[in-house]
Motif scaffolding. Structure first.
Motif, mmCIF file in Angstrom:
data_model
loop_
_atom_site.group_PDB
_atom_site.id
_atom_site.type_symbol
_atom_site.label_atom_id
_atom_site.label_comp_id
_atom_site.label_asym_id
_atom_site.label_seq_id
_atom_site.Cartn_x
_atom_site.Cartn_y
_atom_site.Cartn_z
ATOM 1 N N ILE A 19 5.509 5.274 -6.628
ATOM 2 C CA ILE A 19 5.866 3.847 -6.060
ATOM 3 C C ILE A 19 4.696 3.117 -6.555
ATOM 4 N N SER A 20 4.575 2.506 -7.980
ATOM 5 C CA SER A 20 3.501 1.825 -8.648
ATOM 6 C C SER A 20 3.671 0.452 -9.048
ATOM 7 N N ASN A 21 2.729 -0.384 -9.009
ATOM 8 C CA ASN A 21 2.574 -1.571 -9.531
ATOM 9 C C ASN A 21 3.673 -2.806 -9.167
ATOM 10 N N ASN A 22 3.644 -2.690 -7.691
ATOM 11 C CA ASN A 22 4.498 -3.640 -6.960
ATOM 12 C C ASN A 22 3.820 -4.522 -6.240
ATOM 13 N N VAL A 23 4.375 -5.560 -6.049
ATOM 14 C CA VAL A 23 3.748 -6.544 -4.909
ATOM 15 C C VAL A 23 4.728 -6.782 -3.686
ATOM 16 N N ALA A 24 4.214 -6.522 -2.489
ATOM 17 C CA ALA A 24 5.157 -6.846 -1.314
ATOM 18 C C ALA A 24 4.103 -7.690 -0.459
ATOM 19 N N SER A 25 4.502 -9.022 -0.207
ATOM 20 C CA SER A 25 3.810 -9.875 0.584
ATOM 21 C C SER A 25 4.788 -10.606 1.495
ATOM 22 N N GLN A 26 4.267 -10.991 2.656
ATOM 23 C CA GLN A 26 5.010 -11.760 3.757
ATOM 24 C C GLN A 26 6.200 -11.149 4.239
ATOM 25 N N ASN A 27 6.042 -9.723 4.293
ATOM 26 C CA ASN A 27 7.182 -8.971 5.201
ATOM 27 C C ASN A 27 6.756 -8.562 6.398
ATOM 28 N N LEU A 28 7.436 -7.898 7.334
ATOM 29 C CA LEU A 28 7.185 -7.001 8.341
ATOM 30 C C LEU A 28 6.051 -6.181 8.103
ATOM 31 N N ARG A 29 6.642 -5.284 7.322
ATOM 32 C CA ARG A 29 5.876 -4.216 6.595
ATOM 33 C C ARG A 29 5.889 -4.126 5.140
ATOM 34 N N GLY A 30 4.869 -3.873 4.516
ATOM 35 C CA GLY A 30 4.707 -3.860 2.993
ATOM 36 C C GLY A 30 5.592 -2.784 2.341
ATOM 37 N N ILE A 31 5.256 -1.479 2.621
ATOM 38 C CA ILE A 31 5.770 -0.090 2.294
ATOM 39 C C ILE A 31 5.701 0.792 3.315
ATOM 40 N N VAL A 32 6.698 1.468 3.698
ATOM 41 C CA VAL A 32 7.051 2.232 4.642
ATOM 42 C C VAL A 32 7.516 3.648 4.084
ATOM 43 N N LEU A 33 6.725 4.672 4.586
ATOM 44 C CA LEU A 33 7.384 6.134 4.289
ATOM 45 C C LEU A 33 7.618 6.468 5.704
ATOM 46 N N GLN A 34 8.692 7.223 6.102
ATOM 47 C CA GLN A 34 9.205 7.541 7.325
ATOM 48 C C GLN A 34 10.114 8.752 7.246
ATOM 49 N N GLY A 35 9.980 9.763 8.119
ATOM 50 C CA GLY A 35 10.960 10.920 8.224
ATOM 51 C C GLY A 35 9.756 12.297 7.651
ATOM 52 N N SER A 36 10.488 13.396 8.259
ATOM 53 C CA SER A 36 9.510 14.660 8.015
ATOM 54 C C SER A 36 9.840 14.965 6.758
ATOM 55 N N GLY A 37 10.704 14.579 5.921
ATOM 56 C CA GLY A 37 11.200 14.965 4.637
ATOM 57 C C GLY A 37 10.332 14.100 3.591
ATOM 58 N N SER A 38 9.618 13.033 4.123
ATOM 59 C CA SER A 38 8.979 11.981 3.186
ATOM 60 C C SER A 38 7.505 12.855 2.735
ATOM 61 N N THR A 39 7.646 13.543 1.780
ATOM 62 C CA THR A 39 6.464 14.281 1.196
ATOM 63 C C THR A 39 6.410 14.266 -0.359
ATOM 64 N N GLN A 40 5.066 14.230 -0.502
ATOM 65 C CA GLN A 40 4.880 14.319 -2.128
ATOM 66 C C GLN A 40 5.195 13.274 -3.087
ATOM 67 N N ASN A 41 5.129 11.966 -2.011
ATOM 68 C CA ASN A 41 5.209 10.589 -2.778
ATOM 69 C C ASN A 41 3.873 10.227 -3.174
ATOM 70 N N THR A 42 3.844 9.194 -4.250
ATOM 71 C CA THR A 42 2.440 8.551 -4.479
ATOM 72 C C THR A 42 2.695 7.216 -4.525
ATOM 73 N N LEU A 43 1.929 6.557 -3.876
ATOM 74 C CA LEU A 43 1.945 5.132 -3.901
ATOM 75 C C LEU A 43 0.843 4.596 -4.618
ATOM 76 N N SER A 44 0.759 3.919 -5.511
ATOM 77 C CA SER A 44 -0.698 3.591 -6.227
ATOM 78 C C SER A 44 -0.393 2.231 -7.061
ATOM 79 N N ASN A 45 -1.425 1.447 -7.111
ATOM 80 C CA ASN A 45 -1.642 0.378 -7.844
ATOM 81 C C ASN A 45 -0.917 -0.869 -7.182
ATOM 82 N N ASN A 46 -0.549 -0.668 -5.980
ATOM 83 C CA ASN A 46 0.385 -1.638 -5.417
ATOM 84 C C ASN A 46 -0.682 -2.769 -4.696
#
Length: 186
Positions: A19-46
């Motif tokens: 998940i890269s180069n995104n803009v998230a503003s004026q939300n309840l939450r910007g980016i959410v990873l949830q759940g025991s299977g949420s592994t080895q994700n990369t959030l960069s340059n957001n």
């Protein structure tokens, strides 16, 4: 992903995403990873700003990389790791003007390095019930509290520049066996 009632991006029980180069503003939450299977994700340059609760939230998500993001003006947490979110790497993020910059609770084995955490209205970095985490080479300045530990054990806090805060490093009761060394307090 702007002005959504809940999330800019919500990833549940998912892995190996970039998940890269995104803009998230004026939300309840910007980016959410949830759940025991949420592994080895990369959030960069957001760029996450002015979210009502959190900029980036990991809930029961492990082995993820949160790298080089800009998070500002969240009403609760810039970045938060909750619900056994373990073995994550938070590196080179700029976290400023949030209520609490980085919050880690009930999570172990995380590495926070080379982050800039400034101008938080409460804590720059807060570990609560968080054990065996490493904080190194972070710049934590101009917060009400710099780095705080609450009921947290066996953390390694080294090589950080902690300056111009109300308190540099504050250990609340029930914080034991933490190793704090080679930090700079100005």
């Amino acid at each position: 992903a702007n002005s959504n009632a809940n999330y800019g991006m919500y990833l549940e029980t998912t892995n190996n995403n970039k998940i890269s180069n995104n803009v998230a503003s004026q939300n309840l939450r910007g980016i959410v990873l949830q759940g025991s299977g949420s592994t080895q994700n990369t959030l960069s340059n957001n760029n996450l700003n002015s979210n009502n609760a959190d900029g980036i939230r990991l809930d029961n998500s492990s082995e993820n990389n949160i790298i080089n993001n800009s998070i500002s003006s969240s009403n609760t947490y810039g970045i938060c790791l909750v619900g056994s979110s373990s073995d994550n790497q938070l590196k080179s993020n700029t976290v400023q003007l949030n209520k609490i910059g980085i919050y880690v609770t009930t999570s172990t084995g995380n590495t926070l390095s080379e982050n800039i955490v400034s101008e938080s209205f409460a804590n720059g970095i807060l570990l609560s019930l968080a054990n065996n985490n490493t904080l190194s080479m972070n710049r934590v300045n101009d917060n009400i509290e710099g780095i705080s530990l609450d009921s947290s054990e066996s953390n390694n806090i080294s090589g950080n520049n902690v300056s111009s805060n109300g308190n540099g490093i504050y250990m609340c009761p029930r914080s034991y066996y933490n190793l704090v060394y080679n930090n700079c307090f100005n």
